[in-house]
Structures are given as structure tokens and as C-alpha cells.
Design a protein around this motif. Structure first.
Motif, PDB file in Angstrom:
ATOM      1  N   GLY A   1       0.823  -1.205   0.000  1.00  0.00           N
ATOM      2  CA  GLY A   1       0.000   0.000   0.000  1.00  0.00           C
ATOM      3  C   GLY A   1       0.857   1.255   0.000  1.00  0.00           C
ATOM      4  N   ALA A   2       1.899   1.244   0.829  1.00  0.00           N
ATOM      5  CA  ALA A   2       2.762   2.427   0.925  1.00  0.00           C
ATOM      6  C   ALA A   2       3.552   2.619  -0.362  1.00  0.00           C
ATOM      7  N   ILE A   3       4.050   1.546  -0.920  1.00  0.00           N
ATOM      8  CA  ILE A   3       4.860   1.647  -2.141  1.00  0.00           C
ATOM      9  C   ILE A   3       3.994   2.051  -3.328  1.00  0.00           C
ATOM     10  N   ASN A   4       2.825   1.440  -3.431  1.00  0.00           N
ATOM     11  CA  ASN A   4       1.970   1.714  -4.603  1.00  0.00           C
ATOM     12  C   ASN A   4       1.276   3.065  -4.539  1.00  0.00           C
ATOM     13  N   ALA A   5       1.416   3.758  -3.388  1.00  0.00           N
ATOM     14  CA  ALA A   5       0.862   5.117  -3.288  1.00  0.00           C
ATOM     15  C   ALA A   5       1.843   6.162  -3.849  1.00  0.00           C
ATOM     16  N   ALA A   6       3.072   5.738  -4.139  1.00  0.00           N
ATOM     17  CA  ALA A   6       4.119   6.694  -4.550  1.00  0.00           C
ATOM     18  C   ALA A   6       3.827   7.313  -5.916  1.00  0.00           C
ATOM     19  N   ARG A   7       4.343   8.519  -6.108  1.00  0.00           N
ATOM     20  CA  ARG A   7       4.207   9.160  -7.427  1.00  0.00           C
ATOM     21  C   ARG A   7       5.093   8.442  -8.451  1.00  0.00           C
ATOM     22  N   HIS A   8       6.288   8.092  -8.013  1.00  0.00           N
ATOM     23  CA  HIS A   8       7.226   7.404  -8.914  1.00  0.00           C
ATOM     24  C   HIS A   8       7.885   6.250  -8.150  1.00  0.00           C
TER      25      HIS A   8
ATOM     26  N   PRO B   1       2.120   1.008  -8.936  1.00  0.00           N
ATOM     27  CA  PRO B   1       1.574   2.236  -8.360  1.00  0.00           C
ATOM     28  C   PRO B   1       0.424   2.777  -9.204  1.00  0.00           C
ATOM     29  N   SER B   2      -0.535   3.356  -8.539  1.00  0.00           N
ATOM     30  CA  SER B   2      -1.649   4.004  -9.241  1.00  0.00           C
ATOM     31  C   SER B   2      -2.163   5.130  -8.341  1.00  0.00           C
ATOM     32  N   PRO B   3      -2.219   6.366  -8.800  1.00  0.00           N
ATOM     33  CA  PRO B   3      -1.995   6.789 -10.196  1.00  0.00           C
ATOM     34  C   PRO B   3      -0.525   7.012 -10.551  1.00  0.00           C
ATOM     35  N   GLY B   4       0.388   6.643  -9.660  1.00  0.00           N
ATOM     36  CA  GLY B   4       1.817   6.869  -9.937  1.00  0.00           C
ATOM     37  C   GLY B   4       2.342   5.962 -11.040  1.00  0.00           C
ATOM     38  N   GLU B   5       3.655   6.051 -11.273  1.00  0.00           N
ATOM     39  CA  GLU B   5       4.260   5.262 -12.359  1.00  0.00           C
ATOM     40  C   GLU B   5       5.383   4.399 -11.809  1.00  0.00           C
TER      41      GLU B   5
END
Ligand code: 6PG
Length: 251
Positions: free
Chosen positions: A189-196, A230-234
């Protein structure tokens, strides 16, 4: 969910230059837009060369180092001066050459007897610096650097371990029976919240596993790196020719 972007480079040095360029770009944008950049650092050995490269020009002058908050993606259950400490590995590279205020390097207390409490403390620290409630959804860090182990793990999200199933907490202690050890790690959850999110994977030794992760059937329990989307990140994978040797999409 963004498709992973895979960028292949001739050799390790080119991977680190691309990673350093991206770091500077993301740092400049984050500082311009939000007055600071928040990053979670990768552990292990691969990123050392990146951290050293960032202390050289043009990166040394291009980055507002006093505006960066350094976090860690994971930590081993060892004291900060231990040879296996990700914190020690980082402190011996970038901050050894560029002064970083101690309060802006946020260390996971891997030496704690109670690693669950240390993980909860870290979530509080993340919440404090990012200015969000610790009880809410994970905040978006600007950049999370990751490596991939030969077994397909990333951070300390190892195959068939409990942390893979964490859906609420941002930071957890994770028992890794296959290594008879405990770790502290950011959760999906924490990683996939990242912008990049940026992986750096080099060397032929990882070629088969990288092909499994990127092009094989989905099996996150066995290949935890597949759980990073990540979403909406990349997410970007920076790989050298050796690691990319078995990728169909590149060759
Ligand atoms: C750790 C890292 C881990 C690392 C991979 C790859 O604490 O070990 O967080 O996830 O990124 O094991 O390690 P190398 O880059 O050294 O191969």
C-alpha cells in the motif's frame, strides 16, 4: 494501473546515470511544487553506486539537498552500525560527501526488540513528515527506489511471507523464515501510493527471474516484485543488458 516502463541500458554505469538523472528531475519538480522531496531508499548493494554518483556533478549542484526527506523502503533487524544495515550503507555513501541534516534521514529502528512497535513508530514518522494522519491511507512519496532480489522479492516483501497480505498498515515487521530473520518493510500500500517507483536491476544473475516477474504469469506470492504497480503513480524498471537478457519485450 500504469503499465511498467522498462528501460534497458548497455551496462550498470548507464543504469545509474539514468537513475541519477531521474532522481534530479523528480527532486526538482517536487521541490518546485511542494517545497520538498520525499524519497524511500532501496537497500542491498546495487543502489550504493547510485548514491555515490549523486554526490558528483551535475547532480551535486542540481539537487536542493536541504529539501529532501530521506526514508527507507526496508531495514534489516540489526543496529545502525551493523555491516548489513541499509541505513549504514546509505550513510557511508551520499551523506558522507553531502551534508544532510540528521533530522532529515529517517531511520527504521531495526535494532528494536519490538519490531512491530518500531514499524508503528515509522508509520507515525512518515505521517508527521508528510503531514497526514497516521490512521489514514498511505501518503504519496515522491520517489521510491527498489531493487529486486534473485527470488523476486523487493524491499523486504519476500515470497510467501505475511507482509504480502498487509492491506492497512504502511510499515510492518515481516518474518522471513527462508532467511531465519525479521525485517521492517514498507507494505504494498505504501509503495503503490508513490508518485514514482523506480527499480534498478542489473546483472545476468537476475535475468531469468526478471523475465518471470515482467513477462511470466501473475504469481505475487512467489514473485513479490509483481505486486508493485503504483496508481496513479508510475513504475519504471531500469535494467542493464545482463538483467534484460531473457526479456522478450526488449530483445
Ligand atoms: C534489502 C533490499 C532488497 C534489495 C534486493 C536486491 O534490504 O536487501 O531492500 O530488497 O533491493 O535484495 O539487492 P541487490 O540490489 O543487492 O541485488
Amino acid at each position: 494501473m500504469s503499465e511498467p516502463v522498462v528501460r534497458s541500458f548497455a551496462d550498470e554505469a548507464a543504469v545509474f546515470r539514468a537513475a541519477a538523472d531521474r532522481f534530479a528531475e523528480i527532486a526538482q519538480a517536487a521541490v518546485a511544487q511542494r517545497g520538498k522531496m520525499t524519497i524511500a531508499l532501496a537497500g542491498g548493494s546495487t543502489p550504493k553506486a547510485l548514491y555515490q554518483l549523486l554526490t558528483t556533478e551535475p547532480y551535486r549542484s542540481a539537487v536542493a539537498w536541504d529539501k529532501i526527506e530521506f526514508f527507507f523502503g526496508d531495514e534489516r533487524s540489526v543496529p545502525p552500525d551493523h555491516a548489513d544495515s541499509n541505513y549504514r550503507m546509505f550513510m557511508e555513501t551520499l551523506p558522507a560527501k553531502i551534508t544532510i541534516a540528521t533530522e532529515r534521514v529517517h531511520r527504521m529502528r531495526g535494532e528494536a526488540d519490538d519490531l512491530d512497535a518500531a514499524a508503528r513508530e515509522y508509520q507515525q514518522e512518515l505521517a508527521r513528515v508528510l503531514g497526514v494522519p497516521a490512521s489514514g491511507p498511505p501518503p504519496a512519496l515522491d520517489l521510491i527506489l527498489l531493487g529486486m532480489g534473485g527470488d523476486g522479492h523487493t524491499a523486504s516483501l519476500f515470497p510467501d511471507t505475511k507482509a504480502l497480505g498487509e492491506t492497512v498498515r504502511w510499515v510492518v515487521a515481516n518474518h522471513v523464515p527462508q532467511m531465519s530473520t525479521w525485517r521492517i518493510t514498507l507494505s504494498y500500500g505504501a509503495i503503490n501510493a508513490a508518485r514514482h517507483v523506480q527499480f534498478m536491476v542489473t546483472g545476468e544473475g537476475k535475468a531469468a527471474r526478471l523475465a518471470d516477474v515482467l513477462e511470466g504469469p501473475s504469481d505475487v506470492e512467489r514473485l513479490p516484485s509483481q505486486g508493485i504497480h503504483p496508481s496513479p503513480g508510475e513504475v519504471e524498471w531500469l535494467v542493464d543488458r545482463g538483467a534484460a537478457a531473457q526479456l522478450k519485450l526488449i530483445n
